[in-house]
Design a protein around this motif. Sequence first.
Motif, PDB file in Angstrom:
ATOM      1  N   GLN A 192       0.837  -1.214   0.000  1.00  0.00           N
ATOM      2  CA  GLN A 192       0.000   0.000   0.000  1.00  0.00           C
ATOM      3  C   GLN A 192       0.867   1.258   0.000  1.00  0.00           C
ATOM      4  N   ALA A 193       2.007   1.184   0.653  1.00  0.00           N
ATOM      5  CA  ALA A 193       2.907   2.340   0.712  1.00  0.00           C
ATOM      6  C   ALA A 193       3.608   2.587  -0.616  1.00  0.00           C
ATOM      7  N   VAL A 194       3.702   1.555  -1.445  1.00  0.00           N
ATOM      8  CA  VAL A 194       4.432   1.658  -2.709  1.00  0.00           C
ATOM      9  C   VAL A 194       3.514   1.930  -3.885  1.00  0.00           C
ATOM     10  N   TYR A 195       2.381   1.214  -3.934  1.00  0.00           N
ATOM     11  CA  TYR A 195       1.525   1.228  -5.126  1.00  0.00           C
ATOM     12  C   TYR A 195       0.226   2.000  -4.894  1.00  0.00           C
ATOM     13  N   GLU A 229      16.228   1.704   6.686  1.00  0.00           N
ATOM     14  CA  GLU A 229      17.137   0.642   6.238  1.00  0.00           C
ATOM     15  C   GLU A 229      16.426  -0.717   6.240  1.00  0.00           C
ATOM     16  N   ASP A 230      15.682  -1.007   7.316  1.00  0.00           N
ATOM     17  CA  ASP A 230      14.978  -2.286   7.404  1.00  0.00           C
ATOM     18  C   ASP A 230      13.848  -2.375   6.386  1.00  0.00           C
ATOM     19  N   ILE A 231      13.159  -1.258   6.169  1.00  0.00           N
ATOM     20  CA  ILE A 231      12.070  -1.230   5.194  1.00  0.00           C
ATOM     21  C   ILE A 231      12.597  -1.529   3.795  1.00  0.00           C
ATOM     22  N   MET A 232      13.688  -0.869   3.426  1.00  0.00           N
ATOM     23  CA  MET A 232      14.246  -1.075   2.092  1.00  0.00           C
ATOM     24  C   MET A 232      14.866  -2.464   1.951  1.00  0.00           C
ATOM     25  N   ALA A 233      15.443  -2.971   3.045  1.00  0.00           N
ATOM     26  CA  ALA A 233      16.002  -4.330   3.007  1.00  0.00           C
ATOM     27  C   ALA A 233      14.899  -5.342   2.754  1.00  0.00           C
ATOM     28  N   LEU A 234      13.771  -5.182   3.438  1.00  0.00           N
ATOM     29  CA  LEU A 234      12.634  -6.076   3.231  1.00  0.00           C
ATOM     30  C   LEU A 234      12.125  -5.964   1.796  1.00  0.00           C
ATOM     31  N   ARG A 246      11.578   3.984 -10.255  1.00  0.00           N
ATOM     32  CA  ARG A 246      12.291   4.835  -9.304  1.00  0.00           C
ATOM     33  C   ARG A 246      11.325   5.609  -8.404  1.00  0.00           C
ATOM     34  N   TYR A 247      10.206   6.048  -8.980  1.00  0.00           N
ATOM     35  CA  TYR A 247       9.241   6.840  -8.211  1.00  0.00           C
ATOM     36  C   TYR A 247       8.718   6.056  -7.010  1.00  0.00           C
ATOM     37  N   GLN A 248       8.314   4.793  -7.257  1.00  0.00           N
ATOM     38  CA  GLN A 248       7.779   3.976  -6.163  1.00  0.00           C
ATOM     39  C   GLN A 248       8.840   3.674  -5.107  1.00  0.00           C
ATOM     40  N   GLN A 249      10.075   3.430  -5.555  1.00  0.00           N
ATOM     41  CA  GLN A 249      11.143   3.136  -4.601  1.00  0.00           C
ATOM     42  C   GLN A 249      11.479   4.355  -3.748  1.00  0.00           C
ATOM     43  N   GLU A 250      11.451   5.526  -4.359  1.00  0.00           N
ATOM     44  CA  GLU A 250      11.722   6.760  -3.608  1.00  0.00           C
ATOM     45  C   GLU A 250      10.595   7.036  -2.608  1.00  0.00           C
ATOM     46  N   ARG A 251       9.393   6.696  -3.002  1.00  0.00           N
ATOM     47  CA  ARG A 251       8.230   6.862  -2.125  1.00  0.00           C
ATOM     48  C   ARG A 251       8.422   6.045  -0.833  1.00  0.00           C
ATOM     49  N   ASP A 256      10.379   6.118   7.616  1.00  0.00           N
ATOM     50  CA  ASP A 256      11.375   5.667   8.594  1.00  0.00           C
ATOM     51  C   ASP A 256      10.800   4.639   9.570  1.00  0.00           C
ATOM     52  N   SER A 257       9.526   4.304   9.406  1.00  0.00           N
ATOM     53  CA  SER A 257       8.920   3.215  10.180  1.00  0.00           C
ATOM     54  C   SER A 257       7.706   2.706   9.416  1.00  0.00           C
ATOM     55  N   LEU A 258       7.366   1.454   9.655  1.00  0.00           N
ATOM     56  CA  LEU A 258       6.233   0.848   8.955  1.00  0.00           C
ATOM     57  C   LEU A 258       5.764  -0.385   9.718  1.00  0.00           C
ATOM     58  N   SER A 259       4.457  -0.487   9.889  1.00  0.00           N
ATOM     59  CA  SER A 259       3.858  -1.694  10.446  1.00  0.00           C
ATOM     60  C   SER A 259       3.232  -2.463   9.290  1.00  0.00           C
ATOM     61  N   THR A 260       3.654  -3.698   9.099  1.00  0.00           N
ATOM     62  CA  THR A 260       3.121  -4.484   7.991  1.00  0.00           C
ATOM     63  C   THR A 260       2.963  -5.939   8.408  1.00  0.00           C
ATOM     64  N   LYS A 261       2.047  -6.619   7.755  1.00  0.00           N
ATOM     65  CA  LYS A 261       1.736  -7.998   8.116  1.00  0.00           C
ATOM     66  C   LYS A 261       2.682  -8.968   7.417  1.00  0.00           C
ATOM     67  N   ALA A 262       3.181  -9.931   8.195  1.00  0.00           N
ATOM     68  CA  ALA A 262       3.852 -11.092   7.623  1.00  0.00           C
ATOM     69  C   ALA A 262       2.805 -12.194   7.546  1.00  0.00           C
ATOM     70  N   ASP A 263       2.638 -12.758   6.372  1.00  0.00           N
ATOM     71  CA  ASP A 263       1.575 -13.746   6.155  1.00  0.00           C
ATOM     72  C   ASP A 263       2.130 -14.865   5.281  1.00  0.00           C
ATOM     73  N   PHE A 264       2.515 -15.966   5.929  1.00  0.00           N
ATOM     74  CA  PHE A 264       3.139 -17.093   5.230  1.00  0.00           C
ATOM     75  C   PHE A 264       2.256 -18.329   5.306  1.00  0.00           C
ATOM     76  N   GLU A 265       2.543 -19.267   4.415  1.00  0.00           N
ATOM     77  CA  GLU A 265       1.984 -20.607   4.541  1.00  0.00           C
ATOM     78  C   GLU A 265       3.129 -21.604   4.437  1.00  0.00           C
ATOM     79  N   LEU A 266       3.145 -22.540   5.367  1.00  0.00           N
ATOM     80  CA  LEU A 266       4.133 -23.616   5.384  1.00  0.00           C
ATOM     81  C   LEU A 266       3.412 -24.874   4.932  1.00  0.00           C
ATOM     82  N   LEU A 267       3.832 -25.419   3.794  1.00  0.00           N
ATOM     83  CA  LEU A 267       3.160 -26.549   3.167  1.00  0.00           C
ATOM     84  C   LEU A 267       4.031 -27.798   3.282  1.00  0.00           C
TER      85      LEU A 267
END
Length: 272
Positions: A192-195, A229-234, A246-251, A256-267
């Motif tokens: 959502q922060a990028v697109y 740094e952590d946001i861009m690393a992720l 470039r526009y989306q990456q600069e956005r 400097d902080s972000l709360s986001t969901k980790a949502d995985f499936e282990l099959l």
Amino acid sequence: MSVFICPVCGQKLDISGNSYICPNRHSFDRAKSGYVNLLLSKHMGKTVHGDNKLMVQARRNFLDKGYYKPLCDALCAAVTEHFGGGTIIDAGCGEGYYTGAIIEQLKHREIAAEVCGIDISKAAVEYCAKRCKDAELAVASVFHIPAADSSCDMLVTLFAPYCGEEFRRVLKKGGIMIMAIPSADHLWELKQAVYDTPYKNEVKPYELEGFEFLRAQKVTYEMELESSEDIMALFSMTPYYYRTGRYQQERLAKLDSLSTKADFELLVYRNI
């Protein structure tokens, strides 16, 4: 004797000094850190091979901060539940975060195992070799795994390309495959922060040819990223990084902080 086979002729490799040598005298030097490069030029394709050093460093630093620890813990629990000893191959081992955790868990449970890993990225395998001294590691493609037919009791694949035919080949009959995939809401707030118009991940049907599907486990939690740094690393760890301008990456770089969901499936699957 090595777990690996010669990528040229398919014969077993023997370790002699700092070389891997097959009966047909094909020889491959072992790097100082302990891995061997078994990636043949004909298996390389035309593109850059795997993650470069900067990308591997970013992923290593991100993972070492524990952001994906719940997934790692679930993976280790699944491995010990379905593995009674033998050979495990991590197909797409990367810098070794999960490989190392599996090794430590098996040691803790006193389960005897030969753990080996492959990745097409030389930079990633170099880091993995430094982290996982007890694993046998090679630069190789998951589409041309340098292991003999029916030689592995378990195969682990985490966010790596899927090659069912090759995975079934190296697994013993009844061998277990554990796969991690991103689920529908994975990194939704990051997207959502990028697109302007983000889309949820498509989760394909679980059934895979040649495998018996055993179970799916959801691993879902909130991540609090506390630095740009952590946001861009992720972000650089995801396929989205290569699909944005470039526009989306600069956005994203402005955050400097972000709360986001980790949502995985282990099959979990059984080779039939």
